[in-house]
Design a protein around this motif. Structure first.
Motif, short mmCIF file in Angstrom:
data_model
loop_
_atom_site.label_atom_id
_atom_site.label_comp_id
_atom_site.label_asym_id
_atom_site.label_seq_id
_atom_site.Cartn_x
_atom_site.Cartn_y
_atom_site.Cartn_z
N SER A 221 35.93 11.62 21.38
CA SER A 221 36.53 12.04 20.12
C SER A 221 37.24 13.38 20.31
O SER A 221 36.94 14.12 21.26
CB SER A 221 35.39 12.18 19.09
N SER B 154 27.49 9.89 22.87
CA SER B 154 26.20 9.32 22.45
C SER B 154 26.36 8.10 21.55
O SER B 154 25.43 7.33 21.39
CB SER B 154 25.37 10.39 21.74
N THR C 254 40.15 17.96 14.29
CA THR C 254 39.38 16.87 14.93
C THR C 254 38.32 16.39 13.93
O THR C 254 38.09 17.05 12.90
CB THR C 254 38.63 17.38 16.19
N TYR D 62 34.96 18.54 11.76
CA TYR D 62 34.74 19.08 10.42
C TYR D 62 34.17 18.04 9.45
O TYR D 62 33.46 18.40 8.51
CB TYR D 62 36.04 19.69 9.87
N LYS E 34 31.89 16.14 10.10
CA LYS E 34 30.47 15.94 10.44
C LYS E 34 29.60 17.15 10.09
O LYS E 34 28.40 17.14 10.35
CB LYS E 34 30.34 15.66 11.95
#
Ligand SMILES: NC(=O)c1ccc[n+]([C@@H]2O[C@H](COP(=O)([O-])OP(=O)(O)OC[C@H]3O[C@@H](n4cnc5c(N)ncnc54)[C@H](OP(=O)(O)O)[C@@H]3O)[C@@H](O)[C@H]2O)c1
Length: 248
Positions: A15, A37, A184, A187, A189
């Motif tokens: 990502s 992950s 990206t 933010y 999350k």
């Protein structure tokens, strides 16, 4: 082709900054090992690299997972030329909301995971190798609600100096890229509602001299410089890519 036939081990490669860097390194001829992950994001990222990357699902908070990812890399490629220790995440927690568990979790991902990524990959690296760590503008300026992430990033900035000194006799360089505010999924999350997030974004943009968020590819280009022989005399340093946020 600045990385022809090199092997690049990238954590947080599924990502944002890590994925853009993986794409650029791939376009420059590197063999990519992508570590993330989340299985779905890993698969999608693999497609974005034309199915050519070695994909390893691993939780960077667990040393055994890092060891497994490195072992898979050794089995496929035998060595590593470039390490991009980039995985990182957090949630916003003001002073009174920080718990012991929160600190341990942030440390495990953003500091301990970075340390063991370097420790476990170092034996596979040779003279001319390059390690790049993603730090943050937060290691320079204070920002409310992000005390623990900021402290872990300052610690990784320190690691770059010490491990750079330890690996220099082997001809391995260690540097950092320090992102400012970069557009990206990071933010989305951090646990803030959309309306608060847009206020925060506007506030940060106002402080950035270039008056915009950065793009992940702008970090990727800096990582490419540090990964390639273009930066052959650069070690222990941190390249700041923040539109002037921490400079003016
Ligand atoms: N964006 C910014 O403004 C900014 C500013 C300063 C510093 N940074 C730093 O830049 C780095 C990359 O962030 P980004 O902005 O690209 O965010 P991002 O798009 O959210 O990417 C974060 C990456 O870290 C991985 N990751 C998270 N937890 C993990 C775990 N436990 N194990 C393995 N991988 C894990 C994610 O993979 P999975 O989802 O597969 O787990 C993902 O690939 C981070 O270290 C971040 O602190 C970002």
């Amino acid at each position: 082709m600045k990385l022809q036939n090199k092997v690049a081990f990238i954590t947080g490669g599924t990502s944002g900054i890590g994925l853009e860097t993986a794409k650029l390194f791939h376009a420059e001829g590197a063999n990519i090992v992508l570590v993330g992950s989340n299985a779905e994001r890993l698969e999608e990222a693999g497609k974005a690299l034309n199915g050519k990357a070695l994909l390893v699902q691993a939780d960077i908070r667990k040393v055994a997972d890092i060891e497994r990812a490195v072992e898979k890399t050794r089995a496929k490629f035998g060595h590593i030329d470039v390490v991009f220790a980039n995985a990182g995440a957090t949630t916003v927690a003001p002073l009174d909301a920080v718990t012991e568990e929160y600190i341990n979790d942030n440390l495990a991902l953003n500091f301990t995971g970075t340390f063991f990524t370097i420790q476990k990959t170092a034996p596979l690296m040779n003279k001319g190798g390059s390690v790049i760590v993603t730090t943050s503008f937060l290691n320079t300026i204070g920002y409310p609600g992000l005390s623990i992430l900021a402290a872990t990033k300052a610690a990784t900035r320190s690691l770059v100096r010490t491990l750079g000194a330890e690996l220099a006799p082997r001809g391995i360089r260690v540097n950092a890229v320090s992102p400012g505010a970069i557009a990206t999924p990071f933010y989305s999350k951090i646990g803030l509602p959309d309306n608060v997030l847009s206020q925060v974004a506007a506030g940060i943009t106002d402080k950035v001299a270039l008056k915009r968020f950065g793009e992940a590819v702008e970090l990727a280009k800096t990582a490419l410089f540090l990964a390639s022989d273009d930066s052959s005399y650069t070690t222990g340093t941190e390249m700041v890519v923040d539109g002037g946020l921490t400079q003016f």
